[in-house]
Write a protein that holds these residues in place. Structure first.
Motif: not given
Length: 424
Positions: A233-258
């Motif tokens: 938040l305090f780095s004020k980076s757009r890329m960081g906000l994307i990563g916060l969601v994609a890189c934490t939620v994405g791996p936890r949704l992977m079991p759904l493909i099975l």
């Protein structure tokens, strides 16, 4: 009451101590030195462990043979060095520049092979790295009030540049201690914590969150999560906000493909695009435009750098690149051509050969992480790390930031050994 994680061998003690003292190392401008030194020490120890085999002390015996994906990293980074030499030879850059660039390779690209190699061979437990990363988070939270107050108290941005800059590196910012920086576009403060600049600090915050989510101790987990989110938040980076969601939620949704029901839901959503597809496409387009417009000057400079790098690579140095970055014109604010984007930078500096030397191992590592994350929780952290590195590669030069990404690189090696062990 928190549960302690006690290192059980010299390799774990080296890793644990380096993580615990990350902020003090930053305060003396030594982080850029510590990362490569740790990489070569751990890799040397790993090589010794493999050489001595059963003769080594029991608590240091190898996990097993080196996994194939780690061999891919080793071969790929060796090819990167050869491409560097050929590029320098083709462009007549001279012996002095070649030696200087080779030393840069040893402090940059080499780390992408050395840390996974050490993690795959040495008996370093996951929990040691995870707890050490949360300890960095504790330092961050303790220092956060001082950092946030600094611009309002009239304190200087840069408070110290270490004499260690004489060793050489990408720039003085790698050896400097910052309280904050002023954003030239909005003239508001941004914070970069222990990173050389704010966008990179945001991605380190994403890595921090990925590690903290795997911490078993609730207190340490909360500390790590709070620190990681604060960095983003305090780095004020757009890329960081994307990563916060994609890189934490994405791996936890992977079991759904099975899961069969997940595919049925996906089919239903796909069919609904026939009705809402145009509106959704327009919303996505508007969102991307707003995202780029949030920092329009930065977006323009990066896009121009990439275009110049692409044109000059294709027309001047297709196979082995130009050997090194080159000064950019005024239109890109004199930013070096071959910076701010790992993929285009590789094509410009090391050509197609260099690009493949990076693309093959990172694609292989990603496939392993994706597969394992779909099967169970063991793959979540490695996949989050790989996703963060890939996200970083589209806005930064990964190799010059490997000295701070090393806990994630070490974890990739640990995971490769775990996957290989489960197959044996």
């Amino acid at each position: 009451m928190t549960s302690p994680v006690i290192p059980q061998n010299p390799a774990e003690r080296m890793v644990h101590a380096t993580l615990r003292w990350t902020w003090p190392f930053y305060f003396v401008g030594a982080l850029y030195v510590v990362g490569p030194v740790l990489a070569w020490l751990l890799a040397g120890l790993a090589a010794l462990v493999l050489y001595l085999g059963p003769a080594i002390r029991p608590d240091l015996r190898a996990r097993g043979p080196v996994p194939p994906v780690v061999w891919a990293w080793i071969i790929g980074m060796a090819v990167m060095l050869v491409a560097l030499w050929i590029g320098h030879l083709n462009w007549g850059l001279g012996t002095k520049q070649t030696i200087k660039s080779s030393i840069g390779w040893a402090k940059g690209w080499a780390l992408l092979a050395l840390f996974p190699f050490a993690g795959a061979v040495l008996p370093i437990r996951r929990e040691v790295v995870i707890r050490g990363q949360c300890m960095i988070g504790l330092w961050t939270l303790i220092l956060l009030p001082v950092l946030l107050a600094a611009p309002h108290l009239g304190l200087p941005e840069r408070i110290f540049t270490s004499p260690l800059k004489a060793i050489g590196g990408p720039g003085p910012e790698y050896f400097s201690v910052f309280l904050f920086t002023w954003d030239p576009a909005s003239w508001t403060p941004r914070w970069q914590f222990y990173a050389p600049w704010s966008p990179f600090a945001a991605l380190l915050g994403v890595v921090q969150v990925c590690f903290a989510l795997e911490e078993r101790d609730k207190t340490w987990r909360n500390i790590g999560l709070a620190a990681g989110v604060a960095m983003i938040l305090f780095s004020k980076s757009r890329m960081g906000l994307i990563g916060l969601v994609a890189c934490t939620v994405g791996p936890r949704l992977m079991p759904l493909i099975l899961r069969g029901w997940a595919w049925q839901v996906l089919a239903g959503l796909t069919a609904s695009l026939a009705v809402a597809g145009v509106a959704l496409a327009r919303a996505v387009t508007d969102g991307i435009a707003a995202f780029k417009g949030a920092r329009a000057d930065s977006t323009r400079v990066r896009a121009t750098l990439q275009r110049i790098a692409a044109e000059r690579w294709e027309n001047e140095a297709y196979w082995f690149g130009h050997g090194t970055v080159q000064p950019g014109p005024h239109i890109v604010e004199y930013m070096p051509i071959g910076s701010h984007h790992t993929w285009w930078a590789l094509l410009f500096v090391k050509g197609v050969v260099g690009l493949l030397a990076w693309a093959v191992p990172i694609a292989w590592q990603t496939l392993i992480a994706l597969t394992d994350a779909a099967r169970g929780p063991r793959g979540r952290l490695p996949l989050g790390i790989v996703m963060t590195i890939l996200l970083l590669s589209f806005g930064e030069n990964v190799e010059i930031e490997a000295y701070l990404l090393w806990p994630g690189l070490l974890m990739l090696g640990i995971h490769a050994a775990e996957v290989q062990g489960s197959r044996l």
